[in-house]
Motif scaffolding. Structure first.
Motif: not given
Length: 236
Positions: A148-152, A82-85, A198-202, A108-113
């Protein structure tokens, strides 16, 4: 001796006009005809070379013997992060390359800036590729890790398959220590790590349901970029 990545196929006993990026590198180093350098194209091995001509906008070299030397890690570890800012992702790419990472998947993750898409995402990937190449030039690697290319997160996770071990960094109770997992017999692996929040619980639950094994790096809470690098060092 200068080590320079050359983004064209190399062949022994040949003359070559360096591509623009490599030529600029030679010019910045103020090299002169007769100076020796090492070239590598990122696919393995390296070549002895000698500057033949320095032009205003081009550089010609004589490519010599190929040396089949490799400086890769014992295991091919791929990081999905998950990309740090800000500059932290740049730093992660550089240091992961030095540590021998085989590939990096920006997510790109739920908590990523950091949120990237389209042309901006591709420009960032090109930027990170340049950082990886520079790190290879510095540390002696002859194989450039794939950026790799950015992905969700969801799209990337849905495409995961294969028999290679897959790990996820987790603070949950009952996770297995990285030192223990590093003793297992494997040659390739994926490591999934979250951004600053961090990653979300889901996300963590979904990854575990897809076969990712939770692992711990110890009792301390590490920064996102530090955690990914620590896991890479443990497992590779």
């Amino acid at each position: 001796m200068a080590r320079i990545h050359c983004a064209v196929a190399l062949a022994s006993d040949s003359s070559l006009s360096l591509p623009p990026g490599a030529a600029r590198h030679v010019q910045v180093l103020r090299m002169q005809p007769g100076d020796a350098l090492t070239l590598f194209d990122g696919t393995g091995g390296e070549y002895a070379a000698t500057v033949e001509r320095m032009g205003r906008s081009d550089v010609e070299v004589r490519v010599g013997e190929r040396v089949a030397v490799e400086r890769e890690a014992a295991r091919a570890i791929h990081l999905a992060v998950g990309m740090p800012a800000n500059e932290r992702m740049d730093w992660l790419v550089e240091k992961a390359t030095e540590l021998g990472v085989a590939g990096i998947q920006p997510l790109m993750t739920a908590h990523a800036v950091l949120r990237l898409s389209g042309e901006r995402a591709e420009k960032k990937r090109t930027h990170w590729e340049a950082i990886a190449i520079a790190a290879c030039e510095q540390c002696g690697r002859n194989r450039v890790p794939e950026i790799h290319p950015v992905q969700t997160f969801a799209n990337w996770l849905a495409a995961q398959s294969g028999d290679s071990p897959r790990f996820i960094l987790s603070l949950a109770e009952g996770t297995r220590p990285a030192r223990e997992l590093a003793q297992n017999d494997f040659r390739h692996a994926w490591v999934l790590s979250g951004p600053e929040g961090g990653l979300s619980p889901i996300e963590e639950k979904d990854a575990i349901s897809r076969g990712f094994v939770p692992l711990s790096l110890g009792p301390r809470v590490l920064r996102a970029e530090t955690a990914a690098l620590a896991a890479l060092a443990f497992l590779s």
